[in-house]
Design an enzyme around this catalytic site. Sequence first.
Site, PDB file in Angstrom:
ATOM      1  N   ARG A 190      52.330  13.917 -48.283  1.00 53.30           N
ATOM      2  CA  ARG A 190      52.623  15.243 -47.206  1.00 53.30           C
ATOM      3  C   ARG A 190      52.337  15.003 -45.834  1.00 53.30           C
ATOM      4  O   ARG A 190      52.854  15.308 -45.011  1.00 53.30           O
ATOM      5  CB  ARG A 190      52.219  16.512 -48.116  1.00 53.30           C
ATOM      6  CG  ARG A 190      52.986  16.765 -49.494  1.00 53.30           C
ATOM      7  CD  ARG A 190      52.378  17.823 -49.815  1.00 53.30           C
ATOM      8  NE  ARG A 190      52.692  18.241 -51.200  1.00 53.30           N
ATOM      9  CZ  ARG A 190      52.247  17.768 -52.200  1.00 53.30           C
ATOM     10  NH1 ARG A 190      50.942  17.275 -52.235  1.00 53.30           N
ATOM     11  NH2 ARG A 190      52.623  18.126 -53.626  1.00 53.30           N
ATOM     12  N   ARG A 236      39.246  10.096 -45.373  1.00 50.29           N
ATOM     13  CA  ARG A 236      37.936  10.247 -45.518  1.00 50.29           C
ATOM     14  C   ARG A 236      37.014   9.019 -45.190  1.00 50.29           C
ATOM     15  O   ARG A 236      37.526   7.910 -44.817  1.00 50.29           O
ATOM     16  CB  ARG A 236      37.835  10.170 -47.395  1.00 50.29           C
ATOM     17  CG  ARG A 236      38.210  11.326 -48.045  1.00 50.29           C
ATOM     18  CD  ARG A 236      37.256  12.278 -47.944  1.00 50.29           C
ATOM     19  NE  ARG A 236      37.345  13.570 -48.838  1.00 50.29           N
ATOM     20  CZ  ARG A 236      38.274  14.663 -48.359  1.00 50.29           C
ATOM     21  NH1 ARG A 236      38.830  14.599 -47.092  1.00 50.29           N
ATOM     22  NH2 ARG A 236      38.491  15.605 -49.183  1.00 50.29           N
ATOM     23  N   GLU A 280      28.883  12.106 -43.950  1.00 48.64           N
ATOM     24  CA  GLU A 280      28.849  13.208 -43.122  1.00 48.64           C
ATOM     25  C   GLU A 280      28.136  14.516 -43.775  1.00 48.64           C
ATOM     26  O   GLU A 280      27.984  14.673 -45.032  1.00 48.64           O
ATOM     27  CB  GLU A 280      30.288  13.852 -42.756  1.00 48.64           C
ATOM     28  CG  GLU A 280      31.355  14.136 -43.837  1.00 48.64           C
ATOM     29  CD  GLU A 280      32.575  14.180 -43.629  1.00 48.64           C
ATOM     30  OE1 GLU A 280      33.137  15.479 -44.096  1.00 48.64           O
ATOM     31  OE2 GLU A 280      33.189  13.384 -43.168  1.00 48.64           O
ATOM     32  N   HIS A 338      35.074  17.108 -38.873  1.00 47.87           N
ATOM     33  CA  HIS A 338      35.739  17.261 -40.241  1.00 47.87           C
ATOM     34  C   HIS A 338      36.438  18.632 -40.268  1.00 47.87           C
ATOM     35  O   HIS A 338      36.233  19.565 -40.935  1.00 47.87           O
ATOM     36  CB  HIS A 338      35.069  17.198 -41.330  1.00 47.87           C
ATOM     37  CG  HIS A 338      35.737  16.791 -42.829  1.00 47.87           C
ATOM     38  ND1 HIS A 338      35.112  16.335 -43.952  1.00 47.87           N
ATOM     39  CD2 HIS A 338      37.024  17.218 -42.975  1.00 47.87           C
ATOM     40  CE1 HIS A 338      36.126  16.015 -44.721  1.00 47.87           C
ATOM     41  NE2 HIS A 338      37.386  16.642 -44.337  1.00 47.87           N
TER      42      HIS A 338
END
Length: 322
Positions: free
Chosen positions: A164, A242, A271, A289
Amino acid sequence: PNIRKEKSMATKPDILVVVPTRPKQMEMLESAYVLHRHDKADDRDALVKEVGEKIRGVVTMGSKGLSGDLLARLPNLEIVACGSVGYDTVDIDGCKARDIPVTNTPDVLTNDVADVAMALTFDIVRGLTRGERWVREGLWRDKGMMPLTTTLTGKTMGIIGYGRIGKAIAQRAEAFEMNVAYHGRTKQDGVSHAYFGSPEALAQACDVLMLACPGGDETKGLVSREVLQALGPDGYVVNIARGSVIDEPVLLEFLKEKKIKGAALDVFENEPKIDETFFALENVVLQPHVGSGTEETRDAMSQLVVDNLAAHFAGKPLLTPV
């Protein structure tokens, strides 16, 4: 099922909150369930020891997930509601083995993540953040015009991960007259964009390598030394997937030695305690992020957590099972 229904009608189900939802949705959860705040506990081990057998649901996100160790201590767990698209930090195999459904939050964040993907592309290729610093630090005044950048028009974006979000990014890239190619596990029917059978082949053919694939063991280190070599000194990497998808030490080496042109990163391997080597580099754009980080999208993601839990305890089909 009948016993479960009688049980749920008699008492509020106990839910372990590993990562909370948004405030409005937390209020909804507080009214419907008995919440045990793993996220706030001073002694999490003691909390799980005390309430582990009562826990019937877990609320979490991809940032923390649900470890196999914690899963093993919740013998009566019935559902894991993950408030993010990514669920690679949830012990999916362990849940499957115990027939525990896991839900996530697809679709609702697609547009916001795709927008950030394009914003990062613009930033690293056209030097927007660099230009802002050029003005703010007085370099425009002292040194004159900033060095020229390069155009996006006519360049090729190679997208790894054509779900998507990958398709939404492709749509935006085409609007800016970029060419689009992709790599995924299989060639997709009904897609006009060029398919490449390996990340290396895609990197060789593109100017901007966009990472939009899931995290987890299957994609760990997918963007390797060989892929970055194929991308070459005029290529850019943009990662909204990621941090684990890129071999980060190799990426840092390629950036420092200018073996690639630049990277724009919304995600990192460790992170939020990212490798501080990034901070000294001029050819990177760094974001904390924030791909899905709008009020509207985070509310929608949190609402899916609430709605999936409600569906489960009402004995109805789950909205977004993984």
